[in-house]
Structures are given as C-alpha cells and as structure tokens.
Design an enzyme around this catalytic site. Structure first.
Site, PDB file in Angstrom:
ATOM      1  N   ASN A 147      27.756 -18.251 -54.560  1.00 23.05           N
ATOM      2  CA  ASN A 147      28.987 -17.909 -54.774  1.00 23.05           C
ATOM      3  C   ASN A 147      29.318 -17.796 -56.352  1.00 23.05           C
ATOM      4  O   ASN A 147      30.404 -17.361 -56.752  1.00 23.05           O
ATOM      5  CB  ASN A 147      29.983 -18.733 -54.139  1.00 23.05           C
ATOM      6  CG  ASN A 147      29.938 -20.115 -54.682  1.00 23.05           C
ATOM      7  OD1 ASN A 147      29.038 -20.378 -55.317  1.00 23.05           O
ATOM      8  ND2 ASN A 147      30.698 -21.079 -54.178  1.00 23.05           N
ATOM      9  N   CYS A 148      28.440 -17.896 -57.185  1.00 26.11           N
ATOM     10  CA  CYS A 148      28.505 -17.882 -58.473  1.00 26.11           C
ATOM     11  C   CYS A 148      28.716 -16.371 -59.008  1.00 26.11           C
ATOM     12  O   CYS A 148      27.906 -15.259 -58.630  1.00 26.11           O
ATOM     13  CB  CYS A 148      27.199 -18.202 -59.303  1.00 26.11           C
ATOM     14  SG  CYS A 148      26.925 -17.923 -61.058  1.00 26.11           S
TER      15      CYS A 148
END
Length: 114
Positions: free
Chosen positions: A9-10
């Site tokens: 999710n970065c």
C-alpha cells in the site's frame, strides 16, 4: 530476474510497480508484510546498499523512537529495528541482475533497464 521489495500500500511502491508494468518488464513483487522478511535477505541488502541508505527516517515508525534511540542508532540497532518494523526500510528496493537499487525515480529505472 527482477524483484521489487516493499509494502503493497506504499505510494512509491505503487508508482514503481506501475512503471515496471507500463514498460512491460517482468518482475516479482515481495511484500514484506505478506511474504515476510528474513534476516539473511536484510543482511544481503545492507551489504549492497548500506544500512544508512536503507533506514527510512521519514516514516512514522522512526519518528516514534525516543530521541536517545535516534541519536544512538548504529548498524546493529538499525538492522534490528528494520527486521522488527519493515516500514523502517526505505522503499522500494529493486534487485535486477544481482544489482541493488533503492527508491523509485523513473529516470533511474530507465537507466537500469536500458
């Protein structure tokens, strides 16, 4: 072989994955949280990149350390922190043809895959 390491999710990981996909470059994605993080891999990455470059000092996890922890950080403590808190590893780490690269910039990736 090309492997991209990071956390799904970065935002920077998302950009790197999108770039690789758009360029039709085959790669494997290794998510530290889903796939785990091994000490041996961390040590290998550190030998190639250096712990100072790998340590993410901008993230929440690092900022939550005490001032004493931050001031006294060395290779041993940094490696222990990165192993325990994978978010403390700067992202992404790209391994391409046994060469290690950290971070994502389209220009850098263009050179790597030229």
């Amino acid at each position: 072989m090309t492997t991209l390491f990071g956390i799904k999710n970065c935002d920077t990981i998302k950009k790197a994955r999108a770039w690789l996909t758009e360029q039709e470059i085959e790669f494997t994605f290794h998510d530290y949280r889903k796939d785990g993080l091994e000490l041996q891999w961390l040590q290998q990455a550190e030998q190639n990149l250096g712990w100072e470059q790998m340590l993410n000092k901008r993230g929440t996890t690092f900022r939550q350390l005490s001032d004493e922890q931050k001031q006294n950080i060395d290779k041993e403590s940094a490696m222990a922190l990165m192993l325990k808190h994978e978010a403390m590893i700067k992202r992404p780490i790209l391994i391409h043809n046994d060469n290690y690269f950290i971070g994502f910039k389209a220009d850098q990736y263009s050179e790597v895959f030229a």
